[in-house]
Design a protein around this motif. Structure first.
Motif, PDB file in Angstrom:
ATOM      1  N   GLY A   1       0.820  -1.214   0.000  1.00 66.07           N
ATOM      2  CA  GLY A   1       0.000   0.000   0.000  1.00 66.07           C
ATOM      3  C   GLY A   1       0.847   1.254   0.000  1.00 66.07           C
ATOM      4  O   GLY A   1       0.547   2.218  -0.702  1.00 66.07           O
ATOM      5  N   SER A   2       1.926   1.239   0.775  1.00 64.36           N
ATOM      6  CA  SER A   2       2.797   2.407   0.862  1.00 64.36           C
ATOM      7  C   SER A   2       3.461   2.714  -0.480  1.00 64.36           C
ATOM      8  O   SER A   2       3.473   3.862  -0.933  1.00 64.36           O
TER       9      SER A   2
ATOM     10  N   LEU B   1      14.551   3.792  -2.449  1.00 60.78           N
ATOM     11  CA  LEU B   1      14.440   3.830  -0.989  1.00 60.78           C
ATOM     12  C   LEU B   1      13.553   2.696  -0.473  1.00 60.78           C
ATOM     13  O   LEU B   1      13.829   2.114   0.585  1.00 60.78           O
ATOM     14  N   ALA B   2      12.475   2.371  -1.227  1.00 58.23           N
ATOM     15  CA  ALA B   2      11.590   1.282  -0.821  1.00 58.23           C
ATOM     16  C   ALA B   2      12.331  -0.050  -0.842  1.00 58.23           C
ATOM     17  O   ALA B   2      12.164  -0.884   0.053  1.00 58.23           O
ATOM     18  N   VAL B   3      13.151  -0.251  -1.865  1.00 60.53           N
ATOM     19  CA  VAL B   3      13.945  -1.476  -1.949  1.00 60.53           C
ATOM     20  C   VAL B   3      14.978  -1.520  -0.833  1.00 60.53           C
ATOM     21  O   VAL B   3      15.193  -2.558  -0.197  1.00 60.53           O
TER      22      VAL B   3
ATOM     23  N   ALA C   1      11.560 -11.254   1.844  1.00 58.24           N
ATOM     24  CA  ALA C   1      11.069 -11.560   0.508  1.00 58.24           C
ATOM     25  C   ALA C   1       9.680 -10.972   0.282  1.00 58.24           C
ATOM     26  O   ALA C   1       9.373 -10.480  -0.811  1.00 58.24           O
ATOM     27  N   SER C   2       8.829 -11.005   1.308  1.00 57.11           N
ATOM     28  CA  SER C   2       7.469 -10.473   1.164  1.00 57.11           C
ATOM     29  C   SER C   2       7.483  -8.974   0.899  1.00 57.11           C
ATOM     30  O   SER C   2       6.631  -8.457   0.168  1.00 57.11           O
ATOM     31  N   GLN C   3       8.447  -8.264   1.459  1.00 54.97           N
ATOM     32  CA  GLN C   3       8.544  -6.821   1.235  1.00 54.97           C
ATOM     33  C   GLN C   3       9.073  -6.520  -0.162  1.00 54.97           C
ATOM     34  O   GLN C   3       8.609  -5.573  -0.822  1.00 54.97           O
ATOM     35  N   TYR C   4      10.022  -7.309  -0.633  1.00 53.03           N
ATOM     36  CA  TYR C   4      10.520  -7.120  -2.001  1.00 53.03           C
ATOM     37  C   TYR C   4       9.410  -7.390  -3.020  1.00 53.03           C
ATOM     38  O   TYR C   4       9.260  -6.663  -4.012  1.00 53.03           O
ATOM     39  N   VAL C   5       8.623  -8.449  -2.772  1.00 57.10           N
ATOM     40  CA  VAL C   5       7.495  -8.762  -3.654  1.00 57.10           C
ATOM     41  C   VAL C   5       6.479  -7.626  -3.617  1.00 57.10           C
ATOM     42  O   VAL C   5       5.911  -7.249  -4.652  1.00 57.10           O
ATOM     43  N   ALA C   6       6.258  -7.063  -2.449  1.00 55.29           N
ATOM     44  CA  ALA C   6       5.300  -5.962  -2.302  1.00 55.29           C
ATOM     45  C   ALA C   6       5.739  -4.739  -3.105  1.00 55.29           C
ATOM     46  O   ALA C   6       4.917  -4.070  -3.740  1.00 55.29           O
ATOM     47  N   VAL C   7       7.046  -4.453  -3.080  1.00 55.91           N
ATOM     48  CA  VAL C   7       7.567  -3.320  -3.857  1.00 55.91           C
ATOM     49  C   VAL C   7       7.327  -3.553  -5.344  1.00 55.91           C
ATOM     50  O   VAL C   7       6.879  -2.660  -6.071  1.00 55.91           O
ATOM     51  N   GLY C   8       7.610  -4.773  -5.801  1.00 51.21           N
ATOM     52  CA  GLY C   8       7.406  -5.098  -7.209  1.00 51.21           C
ATOM     53  C   GLY C   8       5.944  -5.003  -7.616  1.00 51.21           C
ATOM     54  O   GLY C   8       5.609  -4.415  -8.655  1.00 51.21           O
ATOM     55  N   LEU C   9       5.051  -5.560  -6.801  1.00 54.55           N
ATOM     56  CA  LEU C   9       3.622  -5.513  -7.122  1.00 54.55           C
ATOM     57  C   LEU C   9       3.090  -4.081  -7.069  1.00 54.55           C
ATOM     58  O   LEU C   9       2.248  -3.692  -7.888  1.00 54.55           O
ATOM     59  N   GLY C  10       3.575  -3.296  -6.123  1.00 51.66           N
ATOM     60  CA  GLY C  10       3.143  -1.904  -6.026  1.00 51.66           C
ATOM     61  C   GLY C  10       3.539  -1.115  -7.257  1.00 51.66           C
ATOM     62  O   GLY C  10       2.753  -0.303  -7.765  1.00 51.66           O
TER      63      GLY C  10
ATOM     64  N   THR D   1       0.875   0.404 -10.074  1.00 49.88           N
ATOM     65  CA  THR D   1       0.908   1.828 -10.421  1.00 49.88           C
ATOM     66  C   THR D   1       0.979   2.020 -11.924  1.00 49.88           C
ATOM     67  O   THR D   1       0.274   2.860 -12.494  1.00 49.88           O
ATOM     68  N   MET D   2       1.814   1.240 -12.589  1.00 50.17           N
ATOM     69  CA  MET D   2       1.958   1.379 -14.029  1.00 50.17           C
ATOM     70  C   MET D   2       0.702   0.939 -14.773  1.00 50.17           C
ATOM     71  O   MET D   2       0.396   1.460 -15.846  1.00 50.17           O
ATOM     72  N   VAL D   3      -0.049  -0.012 -14.206  1.00 51.01           N
ATOM     73  CA  VAL D   3      -1.322  -0.415 -14.818  1.00 51.01           C
ATOM     74  C   VAL D   3      -2.312   0.748 -14.775  1.00 51.01           C
ATOM     75  O   VAL D   3      -3.021   1.024 -15.755  1.00 51.01           O
ATOM     76  N   VAL D   4      -2.343   1.467 -13.647  1.00 50.27           N
ATOM     77  CA  VAL D   4      -3.222   2.631 -13.522  1.00 50.27           C
ATOM     78  C   VAL D   4      -2.816   3.708 -14.530  1.00 50.27           C
ATOM     79  O   VAL D   4      -3.666   4.311 -15.201  1.00 50.27           O
ATOM     80  N   VAL D   5      -1.514   3.947 -14.646  1.00 49.05           N
ATOM     81  CA  VAL D   5      -1.013   4.938 -15.608  1.00 49.05           C
ATOM     82  C   VAL D   5      -1.418   4.547 -17.026  1.00 49.05           C
ATOM     83  O   VAL D   5      -1.892   5.380 -17.814  1.00 49.05           O
TER      84      VAL D   5
END
Length: 205
Positions: free
Chosen positions: A11-12, A130-132, A138-147, A151-155
């Motif tokens: 979410g962040s 900075l997020a990376v 691993a769950s946080q790295y996956v979250a960064v990738g999915l986020g 975002t790019m899908v919305v764009v």
């Protein structure tokens, strides 16, 4: 799913990148720069701009610090360069010369300035880096990738249906929006350059 992905991190990253890229704010600029293209070229430009931005941000997320260190480039320098490039684009929008500039460029307008530095600009690049850097599992790295992907899908959705927006605004409305977009983009560019200079003066570079 929550075990594979950190929902708070997801979410962040998603909200941060969405605010920085500002798809509604970038839409008038997309309309202005693709005004001379056919509908098929506009669709291709929307897809390419999103993919280019995604690729650039992923590249810097993975190798960004090493690239900047190897080239002896600081983040403020990157920010200043992006600001100057955006300022050139803003001047074209304000003077109405963007049609001549991009009429023969086809969907290459999606590479520069749409893909980068408008979408994949210093703000989005630094935020992702900075997020990376702050990820520790691993769950946080996956979250960064999915986020980032979300975002790019919305764009892409905003750019993909820009034609419908143009039909509503008509040519006169698009010209008006173009001039306003040029003014706002010039302000963004000047702010980026000012932030870069401030960082150099304060010694944080």
């Amino acid at each position: 799913m929550t075990g594979l992905v950190d929902p708070q991190k997801l979410g962040s990253v998603f909200v941060t990148l969405l605010v920085i890229m500002d798809p509604p704010g970038a839409l008038p600029i997309f309309l202005a720069l693709t005004g001379a293209l056919t509908q098929r070229q506009k669709v291709a430009a929307a897809r390419r701009a999103s993919l280019v931005a995604l690729g650039v941000i992923v590249l810097f997320a993975v190798f960004g610090q090493q690239i900047l260190t190897y080239l002896h480039i600081s983040l403020p320098a990157l920010q200043g360069a992006g600001g100057l490039l955006l300022l050139l684009v803003a001047l074209q929008l304000l003077t109405g010369s963007e049609q001549e500039q991009h009429a023969d460029a086809g969907v290459n307008v999606a590479l520069v300035p749409l893909g980068t530095p408008l979408l994949a600009g210093p703000g989005a690049i630094v935020a992702t880096m900075l997020a990376v850097k702050s990820s520790h599992s691993a769950s946080q790295y996956v979250a960064v990738g999915l986020g980032l992907v979300a975002t790019m899908v919305v764009v892409w959705l905003f750019f993909r249906f820009a034609g419908q927006v143009h039909r509503v605004l008509k040519d006169s409305g698009t010209v008006l929006i173009t001039r306003i977009a040029g003014l706002l983009l010039s302000a963004i560019a000047v702010q980026m350059v000012a932030d870069s200079i401030r960082a150099f003066v304060s010694g944080s570079a």
